[in-house]
Design a protein around this motif. Structure first.
Motif, PDB file in Angstrom:
ATOM      1  N   SER A   1      18.253 -13.969  29.449  1.00 32.13           N
ATOM      2  CA  SER A   1      17.560 -13.033  30.329  1.00 32.13           C
ATOM      3  C   SER A   1      18.319 -11.714  30.438  1.00 32.13           C
ATOM      4  CB  SER A   1      17.396 -13.661  31.713  1.00 32.13           C
ATOM      5  OG  SER A   1      16.952 -12.719  32.651  1.00 32.13           O
ATOM      6  N   VAL A   2      19.623 -11.790  30.684  1.00 36.92           N
ATOM      7  CA  VAL A   2      20.428 -10.572  30.838  1.00 36.92           C
ATOM      8  C   VAL A   2      20.487  -9.797  29.524  1.00 36.92           C
ATOM      9  CG1 VAL A   2      22.727  -9.690  31.352  1.00 36.92           C
ATOM     10  CG2 VAL A   2      21.788 -11.567  32.706  1.00 36.92           C
ATOM     11  N   VAL A   3      20.726 -10.509  28.426  1.00 42.00           N
ATOM     12  CA  VAL A   3      20.824  -9.845  27.112  1.00 42.00           C
ATOM     13  C   VAL A   3      19.501  -9.178  26.749  1.00 42.00           C
ATOM     14  CG1 VAL A   3      21.155 -10.237  24.644  1.00 42.00           C
ATOM     15  CG2 VAL A   3      22.655 -11.359  26.282  1.00 42.00           C
ATOM     16  N   ASN A   4      18.386  -9.898  26.924  1.00 36.30           N
ATOM     17  CA  ASN A   4      17.067  -9.328  26.611  1.00 36.30           C
ATOM     18  C   ASN A   4      16.758  -8.122  27.475  1.00 36.30           C
ATOM     19  OD1 ASN A   4      15.552 -12.592  26.030  1.00 36.30           O
ATOM     20  ND2 ASN A   4      16.711 -11.293  24.661  1.00 36.30           N
ATOM     21  N   ALA A   5      17.059  -8.222  28.772  1.00 35.71           N
ATOM     22  CA  ALA A   5      16.761  -7.120  29.688  1.00 35.71           C
ATOM     23  C   ALA A   5      17.553  -5.866  29.325  1.00 35.71           C
ATOM     24  CB  ALA A   5      17.061  -7.544  31.131  1.00 35.71           C
TER      25      ALA A   5
ATOM     26  N   GLY B   1      13.790  11.193  34.953  1.00 36.01           N
ATOM     27  CA  GLY B   1      14.657  10.073  35.315  1.00 36.01           C
ATOM     28  C   GLY B   1      14.021   9.149  36.331  1.00 36.01           C
ATOM     29  N   LEU B   2      13.288   9.732  37.296  1.00 30.89           N
ATOM     30  CA  LEU B   2      12.637   8.920  38.319  1.00 30.89           C
ATOM     31  C   LEU B   2      11.420   8.184  37.764  1.00 30.89           C
ATOM     32  CD1 LEU B   2      12.855  11.293  41.415  1.00 30.89           C
ATOM     33  CD2 LEU B   2      14.291   9.328  40.870  1.00 30.89           C
ATOM     34  N   ILE B   3      10.759   8.760  36.754  1.00 28.27           N
ATOM     35  CA  ILE B   3       9.627   8.067  36.120  1.00 28.27           C
ATOM     36  C   ILE B   3      10.112   6.853  35.329  1.00 28.27           C
ATOM     37  CG2 ILE B   3       7.864   8.286  34.310  1.00 28.27           C
ATOM     38  CD1 ILE B   3       7.432  11.153  35.240  1.00 28.27           C
ATOM     39  N   LYS B   4      11.272   6.986  34.688  1.00 27.92           N
ATOM     40  CA  LYS B   4      11.823   5.859  33.935  1.00 27.92           C
ATOM     41  C   LYS B   4      12.176   4.687  34.852  1.00 27.92           C
ATOM     42  CE  LYS B   4      14.082   8.533  30.256  1.00 27.92           C
ATOM     43  NZ  LYS B   4      15.411   8.853  29.668  1.00 27.92           N
ATOM     44  N   ALA B   5      12.609   5.000  36.071  1.00 29.21           N
ATOM     45  CA  ALA B   5      13.162   3.971  36.958  1.00 29.21           C
ATOM     46  C   ALA B   5      12.202   2.813  37.224  1.00 29.21           C
ATOM     47  CB  ALA B   5      13.619   4.618  38.268  1.00 29.21           C
ATOM     48  N   PRO B   6      10.965   3.049  37.687  1.00 31.71           N
ATOM     49  CA  PRO B   6      10.081   1.888  37.934  1.00 31.71           C
ATOM     50  C   PRO B   6       9.726   1.128  36.670  1.00 31.71           C
ATOM     51  CG  PRO B   6       8.888   3.955  38.192  1.00 31.71           C
ATOM     52  CD  PRO B   6      10.333   4.311  38.065  1.00 31.71           C
TER      53      PRO B   6
ATOM     54  N   PHE C   1      13.801   0.983  25.257  1.00 32.88           N
ATOM     55  CA  PHE C   1      12.769   1.828  25.860  1.00 32.88           C
ATOM     56  C   PHE C   1      13.316   3.206  26.220  1.00 32.88           C
ATOM     57  CE2 PHE C   1      10.011  -1.743  25.952  1.00 32.88           C
ATOM     58  CZ  PHE C   1       8.741  -1.272  26.248  1.00 32.88           C
ATOM     59  N   ASP C   2      14.571   3.276  26.636  1.00 35.92           N
ATOM     60  CA  ASP C   2      15.174   4.569  26.924  1.00 35.92           C
ATOM     61  C   ASP C   2      15.244   5.424  25.661  1.00 35.92           C
ATOM     62  OD1 ASP C   2      16.650   6.292  28.900  1.00 35.92           O
ATOM     63  OD2 ASP C   2      18.220   6.082  27.378  1.00 35.92           O
ATOM     64  N   ALA C   3      15.584   4.802  24.538  1.00 32.36           N
ATOM     65  CA  ALA C   3      15.609   5.527  23.267  1.00 32.36           C
ATOM     66  C   ALA C   3      14.211   6.001  22.878  1.00 32.36           C
ATOM     67  CB  ALA C   3      16.195   4.641  22.169  1.00 32.36           C
ATOM     68  N   ILE C   4      13.200   5.144  23.077  1.00 24.07           N
ATOM     69  CA  ILE C   4      11.814   5.534  22.758  1.00 24.07           C
ATOM     70  C   ILE C   4      11.366   6.698  23.629  1.00 24.07           C
ATOM     71  CG2 ILE C   4       9.415   4.750  22.832  1.00 24.07           C
ATOM     72  CD1 ILE C   4      10.479   1.941  22.106  1.00 24.07           C
ATOM     73  N   PHE C   5      11.686   6.628  24.933  1.00 23.39           N
ATOM     74  CA  PHE C   5      11.359   7.733  25.838  1.00 23.39           C
ATOM     75  C   PHE C   5      12.009   9.039  25.376  1.00 23.39           C
ATOM     76  CE2 PHE C   5      10.352   4.599  29.308  1.00 23.39           C
ATOM     77  CZ  PHE C   5       9.042   5.019  29.484  1.00 23.39           C
TER      78      PHE C   5
ATOM     79  N   THR D   1      20.924  13.277  35.415  1.00 21.42           N
ATOM     80  CA  THR D   1      19.619  13.046  36.046  1.00 21.42           C
ATOM     81  C   THR D   1      18.587  12.502  35.070  1.00 21.42           C
ATOM     82  OG1 THR D   1      19.027  15.360  35.635  1.00 21.42           O
ATOM     83  CG2 THR D   1      20.006  14.818  37.767  1.00 21.42           C
ATOM     84  N   ARG D   2      18.668  12.923  33.822  1.00 18.75           N
ATOM     85  CA  ARG D   2      17.641  12.555  32.842  1.00 18.75           C
ATOM     86  C   ARG D   2      17.937  11.227  32.153  1.00 18.75           C
ATOM     87  NH1 ARG D   2      14.141  16.369  29.464  1.00 18.75           N
ATOM     88  NH2 ARG D   2      13.403  15.094  27.728  1.00 18.75           N
ATOM     89  N   GLU D   3      19.205  10.948  31.845  1.00 18.88           N
ATOM     90  CA  GLU D   3      19.542   9.770  31.043  1.00 18.88           C
ATOM     91  C   GLU D   3      20.558   8.855  31.715  1.00 18.88           C
ATOM     92  OE1 GLU D   3      18.096   8.925  28.329  1.00 18.88           O
ATOM     93  OE2 GLU D   3      16.983  10.739  27.864  1.00 18.88           O
ATOM     94  N   LEU D   4      21.652   9.434  32.167  1.00 18.59           N
ATOM     95  CA  LEU D   4      22.804   8.629  32.579  1.00 18.59           C
ATOM     96  C   LEU D   4      22.510   7.755  33.790  1.00 18.59           C
ATOM     97  CD1 LEU D   4      25.757   8.203  31.752  1.00 18.59           C
ATOM     98  CD2 LEU D   4      26.389   9.901  33.472  1.00 18.59           C
ATOM     99  N   ALA D   5      22.030   8.359  34.875  1.00 13.48           N
ATOM    100  CA  ALA D   5      21.812   7.597  36.112  1.00 13.48           C
ATOM    101  C   ALA D   5      20.766   6.493  35.948  1.00 13.48           C
ATOM    102  CB  ALA D   5      21.432   8.559  37.243  1.00 13.48           C
ATOM    103  N   PRO D   6      19.583   6.774  35.353  1.00 15.43           N
ATOM    104  CA  PRO D   6      18.615   5.676  35.183  1.00 15.43           C
ATOM    105  C   PRO D   6      19.143   4.546  34.309  1.00 15.43           C
ATOM    106  CG  PRO D   6      17.548   7.808  34.839  1.00 15.43           C
ATOM    107  CD  PRO D   6      19.015   8.067  34.912  1.00 15.43           C
ATOM    108  N   LEU D   7      19.852   4.902  33.241  1.00 17.66           N
ATOM    109  CA  LEU D   7      20.332   3.881  32.315  1.00 17.66           C
ATOM    110  C   LEU D   7      21.429   3.026  32.943  1.00 17.66           C
ATOM    111  CD1 LEU D   7      19.897   2.831  29.461  1.00 17.66           C
ATOM    112  CD2 LEU D   7      21.688   4.390  28.677  1.00 17.66           C
TER     113      LEU D   7
END
Length: 372
Positions: free
Chosen positions: A348-352, A312-317, A359-363, A207-213
């Motif tokens: 585009s894909v690589v940058n995204a 996890g839901l805050i990371k999503a948007p 950003f996930d690591a920073i969070f 819920t915290r990392e896996l699904a959003p990533l």
């Protein structure tokens, strides 16, 4: 009939004459012809028996002439037809020979020079991207003041095309990743008799990392490439220029519906990914550790706090906004060539994907330091 292409060498009066026969075009100009290096200084190409020659054949003879001239020989052409002579003149005007004598050496100074140029270029692109983000926020603010400017049908279309149509692959990916993670955890936990802790591990990590990533990476690979390619084709077909001529702003007409669609749809996608990841854990816990679904869900309510799901839901948007912004930004870089679409779609894909992971690591670091 045209005579087979060939070159005959004849030495006469301290001149080496190469008589050219037959047809020299793209189908046979690349054939190897053995030409002994002449001892005489003057070399003559006699085109009396030449039937036909195109630019491929002319490039072959220009390369020969250039090779002879580099070795100190004088080269002339004789008995060349008028139309062939004009073609020779045109090709020679634009012909560039390779200098094989120049060695390709890269010194330490050159290395740092190239590195510096790339750093400056990357910094300039970052500044342009930040300006682009500012334009998106400005357009959002103007749209809030006048909601009629929002292209609602386009917004719904991109929600369906970018998020809802991506659900099957996200569901399958989340389920499989949940199964793999739970299976590996089950093997380790069973050695210590701590089977029930698979719920804690799966619940928090999913819920915290896996699904959003996982959701963000799949969306980045699927939808970011689509956005960039669509905008790139618009530039190729001059649709964007036509929009500007008619008074439409590309930030309102093209960018905003895509960014809002992905930003608002990502939490729904992450909820589905959460459910499927947990389902994968339930399946493995039941098959490998004999933990029933009721036991799993009872422990899940105790071990997994609501804050993990909310994080996890805050990371999503944020991930959705980042992916859509990068995809649209790269789309406007596309030049009027088909090759450029492929280049910037890949970027585009690589940058995204890179910035989603960054950003996930920073969070993760920030929230861990904050004790959340």
């Amino acid at each position: 009939m045209l005579t087979k292409n060939k070159i005959i060498k004849n030495t006469k009066n301290e001149e080496c004459i190469f008589s050219v026969f037959g047809t020299w075009d793209q189908t046979n100009a690349g054939e190897k012809h053995t030409l002994d290096l002449p001892e005489c200084k003057n070399i003559v190409f006699d085109f009396t028996h030449l039937d036909f020659i195109d630019t491929a054949g002319i490039r072959y003879f220009l390369a020969l002439e250039n090779e002879f001239k580099q070795k100190g020989h004088m080269v002339t052409r004789i008995h060349l037809k008028n139309e062939h002579a004009k073609l020779f003149e045109l090709c020679q005007k634009h012909y560039k020979s390779l200098d094989h004598t120049q060695e390709d050496k890269t010194s330490i100074r050159d290395f740092f020079e190239i590195l510096g140029k790339r750093v400056v270029s990357s910094f300039e692109i970052l500044i342009q991207f930040l300006n682009f983000i500012g334009l998106i926020f400005y357009t959002c603010f103007k749209t809030l003041l006048n909601p009629k400017k929002l292209r609602f049908k386009a917004f719904l279309y991109h929600v369906e095309n970018s998020a809802i149509n991506a659900l099957p692959i996200i569901m399958l990916t989340s389920l499989l990743v949940g199964v793999v993670l739970a299976y590996q955890a089950a093997y380790q936990l069973s050695q210590f008799g701590a089977n029930i802790y698979i719920v804690d591990l799966m619940g928090i990590s999913a819920t915290r990392e896996l699904a959003p990533l996982i959701s963000a990476i799949v969306i980045a690979g699927r939808s970011a490439s689509s956005y960039t390619a669509q905008i790139g084709v618009m530039k190729l077909t001059d649709e964007i220029d036509a929009m500007k001529t008619m008074g439409f702003k590309e930030s309102e007409f093209i960018v905003l519906p895509r960014v809002l669609a992905l930003s608002l749809a990502m939490p729904l996608v992450v909820i589905v990914a959460d459910i499927l990841s947990i389902l994968g854990g339930i399946i493995v816990a039941w098959l490998s550790l004999e933990i029933s679904m009721n036991e799993f869900m009872s422990r899940f309510k105790e071990a997994v706090e609501l804050k993990h799901i909310i994080i996890g839901l805050i990371k999503a948007p944020m991930f959705g906004f980042l992916i859509a912004s990068i995809a649209c930004f790269r789309g406007f870089f596309v030049q009027k060539t088909t090759e450029s679409i492929g280049i910037y779609t890949t970027k585009s894909v690589v940058n995204a994907i890179f910035w989603v992971i960054a950003f996930d690591a920073i969070f993760s670091i920030f929230l861990t330091k904050a004790g959340i």
